[in-house]
Design an enzyme around this catalytic site. Structure first.
Site, short mmCIF file in Angstrom:
data_model
loop_
_atom_site.label_atom_id
_atom_site.label_comp_id
_atom_site.label_asym_id
_atom_site.label_seq_id
_atom_site.Cartn_x
_atom_site.Cartn_y
_atom_site.Cartn_z
N SER A 192 -9.03 1.81 2.86
CA SER A 192 -8.24 2.27 2.06
C SER A 192 -7.18 1.54 1.40
CB SER A 192 -7.74 3.53 2.70
OG SER A 192 -6.62 2.94 3.91
N SER A 205 -9.65 -0.45 7.01
CA SER A 205 -9.16 -0.47 5.65
C SER A 205 -8.46 -1.31 5.04
CB SER A 205 -8.06 0.78 5.76
OG SER A 205 -8.71 1.94 5.86
N LYS A 244 0.69 -1.30 0.02
CA LYS A 244 -0.04 -0.01 0.00
C LYS A 244 0.84 0.98 0.11
CE LYS A 244 -3.84 1.88 2.67
NZ LYS A 244 -4.50 2.05 3.95
#
Lengths: 527, 73
Positions: free
Chosen positions: A160, A184, A84
């Protein structure tokens, strides 16, 4: 078997690791398949912000060479990974999917979790899409990819850790790192039909991860299976990779690590330019290897339903959840309904904490560069200005009370299960309210991850069925503090009896998709 | 002489409060976003106030932790 069939087919990371050692696949083959999948589909799916194709190829060649001469770094050796883009990787800048984020932050350095992946021989394929700073929404006038759902490209991948989840589902890598402040890791895992683990708070270092809420942030894995998540967790905690075929020794330790660093919270070093060294105050979490066998005889499963089945939830959810609980009881577990204490209060404490802590980090930039932030990001962060100091401290006092109550609940049950969300992946136009902020009266009010972020407990999300429209549904399995072993054991047992985690989206569903929003490039993302 | 307040539109002065807090923090939210924050605050403020109604927290310690180190020479 080809690398492509391993990544886009039904193989899990651990099965792929075994195939590598059997000679059925090579790391180079897996990596080329990952790159080819990205070439074909990333323009639509928006998985990557930055790709490291040549570095990944070199790492794959090195992995094949090492394995050929008997140097086995463990189950992640030679496996393609995504990271990420809120987590620092030395190979490229960290953007946090934001125009505002300082590109010099941790530049040229690996976050400790990334260093541990690299030392375990993982092949880092690139940086994956994330909502801005972990809290925004896709916004068409910003130069970042739209994170589409491989199961239905008109729908959101979740966030996210958007690209980390959709990339696993689409076969662009076998596993990925995400971070979770309010859901997330688990929410995109749920929407994309993969597994995701929120480790115990403090278990995995967060240094080198752009902070959102200091008292909430956790880093963890997304992959196809619970067993995959276990293999990655072991490495993230700094333990040696061991043999290529991960097995449960059942041993415990007091937190020793292969690199001599702490297994506990390193938030203090994550605030920008930190040393990345251990800072655990002498507190270490016990770590137990999961015992994977499939038998759950005598296990006590708490079933939480009270807030998870709203009238406008997906009509297939109750049946899917009942079936999932039946799988667990069929394996010998005893199910008992439980009530999660301080439900509404804990959700409020997460909002208060994330908004306050986030505003502390961003206030100076917000006042100077308001328009450079996404509307939803600045909407959440600005809310921190509406929280008083006393509100914040009281929220932390309530978290103490609630943690004690949940600890007491786990004296009566070994795990608690509940749906991850009451709905499947929503269409993009359902995400924002009239102000452009996350719609908490709508979709975000039907995602049930936030409660657990206020606590320290580990939670695993695993695929458990399909919505009425055919999108993935997900089961959360929460355990006592520091007991990832039981959570992962239950997840693995469930996945031995189900195949939801093995189902993959049909590339034809998104290959022909015509992009609706702008599809950014790595160059634009780094502008 | 001050203008009469529109008590119907904002009976508790929430809009005034929110705009003041945003301005004090130097956050230049526009009209539509401020309206959203005002509407959200109408829900959030009672939820935050309810945290003070948790009787069990009356004498509790907050989840705050300081990392104390002896400075290196």
């Amino acid at each position: 078997m080809t690398g492509a069939s391993a990544l886009t087919g039904a193989l899990t990371l651990t099965e792929t690791a075994a195939a590598l050692r059997d000679g059925a696949v090579t790391s180079v083959g897996l990596t080329e398949a990952a790159i080819a999948a990205a070439e074909r589909h990333d323009g639509v799916l928006g998985v990557y912000l930055t790709r490291f194709d040549e570095r990944a190829r070199a790492a794959a060649r090195r992995a094949d060479e090492e394995l050929a001469r008997g140097l086995d770094r463990g189950p992640l050796h030679g496996i393609p990974f995504g990271v990420k883009d809120t987590i620092a990787v030395a190979d490229g800048p960290t953007t946090a999917q934001s125009l505002v984020h300082d590109r010099a932050w941790w530049a040229g350095r690996d976050a400790p979790v990334v260093a541990r992946l690299r030392a375990a021989g993982a092949v880092l394929t690139g940086k994956t899409t994330a909502m801005e700073f972990g809290c925004g929404l896709p916004q068409e006038d910003k130069p970042f990819p739209f994170p589409r759902n491989p199961w239905r490209p008109d729908s959101w991948a979740g966030g996210s850790s958007s690209g980390s989840a959709s990339g696993v589902a689409a076969g662009m890598f076998a596993a990925a790192l995400g971070s979770d402040t309010g859901g997330s890791i688990r929410m995109p895992a749920a929407f994309c039909g993969v597994s995701g683990l929120l480790p115990t708070f403090g278990r995995v270092p967060t240094a080198g991860c752009v902070p959102l809420g200091y008292s909430l942030d956790r880093v963890g894995p997304l992959a196809r299976s619970a067993r995959d998540c276990s293999a990655v967790l072991r490495v993230l905690t700094g333990r040696p990779g061991g043999s290529g075929a991960p097995g449960g020794s059942g041993t415990s330790d007091g937190g020793s690590t292969s690199d001599g660093s702490s297994t506990s919270d390193e938030n203090a070093a994550a605030t920008g330019g930190g040393s990345g060294t251990a800072s655990d105050g002498g507190r270490r979490l016990p770590y137990t290897e999961p015992s994977f066998g499939g038998d759950l005889a005598g296990l006590r499963v708490g079933v939480a339903c009270e807030h998870h089945f709203p009238a406008d939830g997906d009509p297939a959810l109750p049946g899917a959840f009942d079936a999932a609980v039946s799988v667990l009881t069929g394996l010998g577990a005893d199910a008992v309904e439980v009530r999660l204490p301080y439900w509404r209060e804990l959700i409020t404490t997460v909002f208060v904490s994330a908004a306050s802590e986030g505003l502390a980090y961003h206030r100076a930039d917000l006042s100077r560069r308001w328009d450079d932030y996404c509307v939803a990001t600045r909407g959440l962060l600005a809310t921190g200005a509406l929280v008083s100091g006393a509100d914040y401290v009281q929220a932390q006092r309530v978290r103490t009370v609630a943690q004690r109550a949940v600890d007491a609940l786990f004296a009566d049950v070994d795990v608690i299960v509940c749906p991850t969300a009451s709905v499947g992946a929503p269409p993009f136009d359902a995400l924002a309210d009239a102000a452009g902020h996350q719609d908490h009266a709508g979709v975000f009010g039907k995602v049930h991850t936030v409660y657990w972020n206020a606590l320290a407990n580990p939670v695993l999300a695993v695929p458990m069925g399909r919505t009425a429209a055919g999108l993935p549904l997900s089961l959360q399995i929460a355990g006592p503090v520091a007991d990832e072993a039981t959570v992962l054991r239950v997840g693995d047992a469930f996945q031995r009896r189900t195949d939801w985690h093995r189902r993959t989206p049909d590339p034809a569903a998104y290959a022909a998709h015509t992009s609706r929003g702008p599809v950014g490039t790595a160059a634009a993302a780094q502008a | 002489m001050t203008a009469p307040r529109d008590e119907t539109a904002d009976p508790y002065g929430i809009g005034v409060r929110v705009r003041g807090l945003l301005a004090a923090a130097g956050l230049p939210a526009g009209g539509r976003e401020t309206a959203g924050l005002v509407a959200a605050y109408g829900v959030q403020r009672p939820a935050m106030d309810a945290l003070f109604d948790v009787a069990e927290a009356r004498y509790e310690q907050p989840v705050l932790r300081r990392d104390v180190h002896v400075p290196r020479a």
